[in-house]
Design an enzyme around this catalytic site. Sequence first.
Site, PDB file in Angstrom:
ATOM      1  N   ASP A   1       0.839  -1.190   0.000  1.00  9.58           N
ATOM      2  CA  ASP A   1       0.000   0.000   0.000  1.00  9.58           C
ATOM      3  C   ASP A   1       0.881   1.250   0.000  1.00  9.58           C
ATOM      4  O   ASP A   1       0.668   2.175  -0.786  1.00  9.58           O
ATOM      5  CB  ASP A   1      -0.920  -0.027   1.222  1.00  9.58           C
ATOM      6  N   ALA A   2       1.883   1.260   0.849  1.00 14.16           N
ATOM      7  CA  ALA A   2       2.789   2.406   0.944  1.00 14.16           C
ATOM      8  C   ALA A   2       3.609   2.561  -0.338  1.00 14.16           C
ATOM      9  O   ALA A   2       3.774   3.674  -0.851  1.00 14.16           O
ATOM     10  CB  ALA A   2       3.717   2.251   2.152  1.00 14.16           C
TER      11      ALA A   2
END
EC number: 3.1.26.-
Length: 140
Positions: free
Chosen positions: A22-23
């Site tokens: 996600d990051a």
Amino acid sequence: MSEQAQQDYRQLNGVVLAYMGDAAYEVFIRRHLIEQGLTRPNKLQHKATMYVSAKAQAGLIALMDADGFWTEEEEYYFKRGRNAKSYTHAKNTSVMTYRISTGFEAVFGYLTLSDQQDRLAEMAQWCIEQVEAGRLPNEK
């Protein structure tokens, strides 16, 4: 990356891979938007949603599958993320869409942790191109 470190990421839960992914994906999207000249935080956040929402990520997975874009190993990590038990719930989307987006993020986490930077960049760029070409399925 040492063999020990490589074995460690292979043992990680799909949700942990998704956390990392996600990051990683978000950084690619943020950089892309800033390079496009967007500078107002409200506008950046609104535009980023087109790329990073669970619905967008699920649509990108469908396109990857249809286009044969991913490798067998990437598909394996997608399934690990999709099938992982998560204790959070979907917000504004179905459980299945949320799970598919978790799988999407797990692929990015796997690529990040296995230090496959070229493939990570290639996949992120491909995703950006699909969104901008309007290839995502219409949401009902």
